[in-house]
Design a protein around this motif. Structure first.
Motif, PDB file in Angstrom:
ATOM      1  N   THR A 134      89.078  52.356  21.969  1.00 39.87           N
ATOM      2  CA  THR A 134      89.939  51.415  21.444  1.00 39.87           C
ATOM      3  C   THR A 134      90.333  52.021  20.194  1.00 39.87           C
ATOM      4  O   THR A 134      89.718  52.133  19.058  1.00 39.87           O
ATOM      5  CB  THR A 134      89.208  50.113  21.173  1.00 39.87           C
ATOM      6  N   CYS A 135      91.574  51.860  19.784  1.00 41.17           N
ATOM      7  CA  CYS A 135      92.218  52.525  18.709  1.00 41.17           C
ATOM      8  C   CYS A 135      92.049  51.327  17.500  1.00 41.17           C
ATOM      9  O   CYS A 135      92.285  50.116  17.767  1.00 41.17           O
ATOM     10  CB  CYS A 135      93.809  52.376  18.795  1.00 41.17           C
ATOM     11  N   PRO A 136      91.610  51.742  16.548  1.00 48.84           N
ATOM     12  CA  PRO A 136      91.198  50.528  15.343  1.00 48.84           C
ATOM     13  C   PRO A 136      92.189  50.205  14.880  1.00 48.84           C
ATOM     14  O   PRO A 136      92.365  49.260  14.002  1.00 48.84           O
ATOM     15  CB  PRO A 136      90.032  51.807  14.614  1.00 48.84           C
ATOM     16  N   ILE A 137      93.447  50.983  14.942  1.00 46.47           N
ATOM     17  CA  ILE A 137      94.872  50.188  13.976  1.00 46.47           C
ATOM     18  C   ILE A 137      95.606  49.493  15.170  1.00 46.47           C
ATOM     19  O   ILE A 137      95.886  48.369  14.707  1.00 46.47           O
ATOM     20  CB  ILE A 137      95.578  51.630  13.579  1.00 46.47           C
ATOM     21  N   CYS A 138      95.976  49.895  16.223  1.00 48.10           N
ATOM     22  CA  CYS A 138      96.716  49.003  17.029  1.00 48.10           C
ATOM     23  C   CYS A 138      95.972  47.970  18.002  1.00 48.10           C
ATOM     24  O   CYS A 138      96.670  47.304  18.874  1.00 48.10           O
ATOM     25  CB  CYS A 138      97.794  49.860  17.696  1.00 48.10           C
ATOM     26  N   LYS A 139      94.663  48.315  18.018  1.00 46.68           N
ATOM     27  CA  LYS A 139      93.660  47.528  18.907  1.00 46.68           C
ATOM     28  C   LYS A 139      93.927  47.666  20.281  1.00 46.68           C
ATOM     29  O   LYS A 139      93.435  46.868  21.130  1.00 46.68           O
ATOM     30  CB  LYS A 139      93.742  46.098  18.474  1.00 46.68           C
ATOM     31  N   VAL A 147      92.257  57.491  15.666  1.00 49.35           N
ATOM     32  CA  VAL A 147      93.292  56.856  16.257  1.00 49.35           C
ATOM     33  C   VAL A 147      94.033  57.335  17.417  1.00 49.35           C
ATOM     34  O   VAL A 147      93.651  58.593  17.789  1.00 49.35           O
ATOM     35  CB  VAL A 147      94.076  56.439  15.232  1.00 49.35           C
ATOM     36  N   CYS A 148      94.639  56.507  17.949  1.00 54.82           N
ATOM     37  CA  CYS A 148      95.692  56.865  18.955  1.00 54.82           C
ATOM     38  C   CYS A 148      96.927  57.719  18.777  1.00 54.82           C
ATOM     39  O   CYS A 148      97.122  57.913  17.530  1.00 54.82           O
ATOM     40  CB  CYS A 148      96.070  55.735  20.102  1.00 54.82           C
ATOM     41  N   LYS A 149      97.586  58.295  19.725  1.00 56.70           N
ATOM     42  CA  LYS A 149      98.569  59.187  19.528  1.00 56.70           C
ATOM     43  C   LYS A 149      99.751  58.518  18.797  1.00 56.70           C
ATOM     44  O   LYS A 149     100.462  58.994  17.638  1.00 56.70           O
ATOM     45  CB  LYS A 149      99.003  59.622  20.802  1.00 56.70           C
ATOM     46  N   LYS A 150      99.851  57.178  19.178  1.00 56.87           N
ATOM     47  CA  LYS A 150     101.152  56.272  18.380  1.00 56.87           C
ATOM     48  C   LYS A 150     100.827  56.210  16.791  1.00 56.87           C
ATOM     49  O   LYS A 150     101.621  56.207  16.090  1.00 56.87           O
ATOM     50  CB  LYS A 150     100.984  54.975  19.031  1.00 56.87           C
ATOM     51  N   CYS A 151      99.387  56.074  16.543  1.00 55.93           N
ATOM     52  CA  CYS A 151      98.955  55.601  15.254  1.00 55.93           C
ATOM     53  C   CYS A 151      98.646  56.803  14.377  1.00 55.93           C
ATOM     54  O   CYS A 151      98.483  56.712  13.252  1.00 55.93           O
ATOM     55  CB  CYS A 151      97.891  54.925  15.383  1.00 55.93           C
ATOM     56  N   LYS A 152      98.790  58.186  14.830  1.00 57.46           N
ATOM     57  CA  LYS A 152      98.594  59.151  14.355  1.00 57.46           C
ATOM     58  C   LYS A 152      99.532  59.353  12.939  1.00 57.46           C
ATOM     59  O   LYS A 152     100.612  59.095  12.827  1.00 57.46           O
ATOM     60  CB  LYS A 152      98.704  60.468  15.139  1.00 57.46           C
TER      61      LYS A 152
END
Ligand SMILES: [Zn+2]
Length: 49
Positions: free
Chosen positions: A20-25, A44-49
């Motif tokens: 689970t990405c801690p930023i976008c959940k 984090v995930c790719k989008k939140c990088k």
């Protein structure tokens, strides 16, 4: 370092690199990217990088 977040190498990681990405959940995304926040370094995930 090339393609370190791709392919069979992921399968050695916890949950095979997914979580689970801690930023976008978003759940069940690949959480592979280190990002420095005020709380320290998080994955984090790719989008939140
Ligand atoms: Zn994210």
């Amino acid at each position: 370092m090339a393609k370190k977040n791709r392919g069979k190498g992921l399968w050695n990681l916890e949950s095979r690199g997914r979580g689970t990405c801690p930023i976008c959940k978003t759940t069940r995304v690949k959480v592979l990217y280190d990002t420095v926040t005020e709380n320290g370094t998080v994955k984090v995930c790719k989008k939140c990088k």
